[in-house]
Structure formats: structure tokens, C-alpha cells
Write an enzyme that holds these catalytic residues in place. Structure first.
Site, short mmCIF file in Angstrom:
data_model
loop_
_atom_site.label_atom_id
_atom_site.label_comp_id
_atom_site.label_asym_id
_atom_site.label_seq_id
_atom_site.Cartn_x
_atom_site.Cartn_y
_atom_site.Cartn_z
N CYS A 255 0.86 -1.18 0.00
CA CYS A 255 0.00 0.00 0.00
C CYS A 255 0.90 1.23 0.00
O CYS A 255 1.64 1.46 0.96
CB CYS A 255 -0.92 0.00 1.21
SG CYS A 255 -2.04 1.42 1.27
N CYS B 229 -3.35 7.07 -4.85
CA CYS B 229 -3.08 5.63 -4.81
C CYS B 229 -1.66 5.34 -5.28
O CYS B 229 -1.35 5.42 -6.48
CB CYS B 229 -4.08 4.84 -5.66
SG CYS B 229 -3.90 3.04 -5.46
#
EC number: 5.1.1.8
Length: 310
Positions: free
Chosen positions: A88, A236
Site C-alpha cells: 500500500c 493511490c
């Protein structure tokens, strides 16, 4: 009663909840082994931390682990409301900022162990963070899927630490006030991929859908639907990495050239890449801000102590 010590931050609007202590021991093996142990034997700790009434669908958890290597600053296991994440980007930025808050690191270059490999994170003097990600690559180009109500949709399948289907020609308006329609569209695309049997390498499910559009101030604006149907408030990190892999494969962005990726709410990551033998190695830079430090309590007689599980 159980106690979970957590520190919350957000990276470009996307929250990260670092779990400092309170989870059960997972052994001292690689992060992939510890993730498997957590998922197999102790998943209720994930649901207690992430699901309501203590969490929300948008929240990403980051379990702080002792690293295998003495040369690493930390190990981490990422998870969300739907399950577990190999890597992530925004969460790594939040983790590094949190480690600085804890007094465990100073500005400089640090190695973080993740379930999909080690990443290099640089904490800058202004407390922004650059993450040199795992290898990113395009798996398939111009994949066509049928989406009921929307016809044929064409996109690329790429890996940036998670699996993505990236779509530029979608006819949607990428704006903060349009997230409900964007989420419905992206969810329909993901369902279309599942029906068609389109996967990543070795049959891996494609659980992130990324929509791109032009942006007047930056190179691109994106909307990312994450597993569990929450959307990413940040640009992201793994999705931007997947985008760089596609740009590089098409010869549209040179190694070392800057790419500024805006999110659906307007937060921005700066990114670039280095060429590698089978793809690219992206570097993503962004900032995280601390928002809370707390102890989550799980009472023995709480019927929703381990989260509201649907």
C-alpha cells in the site's frame, strides 16, 4: 478486555491506522508468512480494528511488525475491510510518518519489509516521504470486457504492488461530487472482469479499478475503487505505480521524468520510474499528517467487539 494501541494518519485524505501493539504474535518469519498466519488464525483482529464500530470502509490498517532483517526499519502487514493487501503506497507513507512521530526513525533512507518484498522509503526534511516501490509491470494491454449498461470497456491489466485494471476511455466525470456514480461504474467493470475470467498473473484476482482523466493542473486525475468498494482518497501509490508501468511500456514517459498524479479529491503524488529488466521500479512522493493516537478497547461481552461483520 483487549487493548490495541493505534496511531492514525491520512495521506492525501486517505487514512492509515498503524497498529503499534495488541495483535497476537505471528512468528518471526517473512511478512508474507505472518500475513498468512494473521489471515488464517487471527482475522478477527483485522475486523475489530477496521470494521464499524471502531473503523470504516475507507480505513487501511498497517500492522507494525519487527523486521526479519536487522537493516530494515520495520515490517508491515496492510489490510482493509475486505481482507489483506500485498503493498500500500499511501499506507507506507503514513507508516513512515508515524515511525518518525514515535521517535523510531529520523529523516533519511529506510527499508520497509512488506509481504510482496522490501520497499525503500525516504523521509525528507519537510517530512514528506518518497517510496521506491516493488517492481511494477503491465501484464496485458487493451483488454476488452463487456459491462452491462456501459457496453465494451477497454483497459490495461498491470501490477504495482496490487493488481489493477486501468481505464482511460470511460466517459465518466472524475470529480469529488461524482464519486457515487464513479464507484458504481468501477464496480460494474470489476464484475465484468470476473465474469470474463480476466485476471492478473497466475490467476490473481484484479481487485482494484483505476479510471483516469485529463487534469488542467497535473498530468492526470484518477479515481480508484479499492477492494471492498471503498474509493481511494489519495492518488493511490500502487495504482500510480501501475500507471507508470503502462506509460513506460507505451513509450509515453521517459525514465526519471516526473509524473504528477491527482486524486479524485485533488490531492497529489509526484512519481517517476527507473527501468528494470521486466518492468519499472517506481518512486512515489507524498505527505501524511497525523490525526489520532488512541487505544482501542475490546470488551469481552461486547457483541460487536470484533466488528460488525456482514
Amino acid at each position: 478486555m483487549k487493548h490495541l494501541h493505534i496511531i492514525d494518519s491520512h495521506t492525501g485524505g486517505e487514512p492509515t491506522r498503524v497498529v503499534v501493539s495488541g495483535f497476537p504474535p505471528l512468528g518471526d518469519g517473512p511478512m508474507a508468512e505472518r500475513l498468512a498466519a494473521l489471515a488464517r488464525d487471527h482475522d478477527r483482529y483485522r475486523t475489530a480494528c477496521i470494521l464499524e464500530p471502531r473503523g470504516s470502509d475507507v480505513l487501511v490498517g498497517a500492522l507494525l511488525c519487527e523486521p526479519v532483517s536487522a537493516g530494515a526499519a520495520a515490517g508491515v502487514i496492510f489490510f482493509n475491510n475486505a481482507g489483506y493487501l500485498g503493498m500500500c503506497g499511501h499506507g507506507t507513507i503514513g507508516l513512515v510518518r508515524t515511525l518518525h512521530h514515535m521517535g523510531r526513525i529520523a529523516p533519511g533512507v529506510h527499508r520497509i519489509e512488506t509481504p510482496v518484498g522490501d520497499v525503500e522509503a525516504t523521509l525528507h526534511d519537510d517530512l514528506s516521504v518518497s517510496v521506491r516501490n516493488v517492481l511494477a509491470y503491465r501484464h496485458a494491454k487493451d483488454v476488452v470486457v463487456e459491462v452491462p449498461g456501459h457496453g465494451s470497456v477497454t483497459g490495461d491489466v498491470a501490477w504495482g504492488g496490487n493488481w489493477f485494471f486501468l481505464v482511460s476511455d470511460h466517459g465518466q466525470r472524475i470529480a469529488g461530487e461524482n464519486v457515487a456514480a464513479l464507484a458504481a461504474y468501477a464496480s460494474a467493470v470489476r464484475a465484468g472482469l470476473e465474469r470474463a475470467g480476466v485476471t492478473g498473473r497466475d490467476g490473481a484476482p484484479i481487485d482494484h479499478i483505476e479510471l483516469f482523466a485529463d487534469d488542467p493542473e497535473h498530468d492526470s486525475r484518477s479515481f480508484v475503487l479499492c477492494p471492498g468498494h471503498a474509493y481511494d482518497r489519495s492518488p493511490c501509490g500502487t495504482g500510480t505505480s501501475a500507471k507508470l508501468a503502462c506509460l513506460a511500456a507505451d513509450g509515453k514517459l521517459a525514465p526519471g521524468a516526473a509524473w504528477r498524479q491527482a486524486s479524485v479529491i485533488g490531492s497529489v503524488f509526484s512519481a517517476s520510474y527507473e527501468r528494470a529488466e521486466s518492468g519499472v521500479v517506481p518512486t512515489i512522493r507524498g505527505s501524511a499528517h497525523l490525526s489520532a493516537e488512541a487505544t482501542l478497547l475490546i470488551e469481552d461481552d461486547d457483541p460487536f467487539g470484533w466488528g460488525i461483520v456482514s
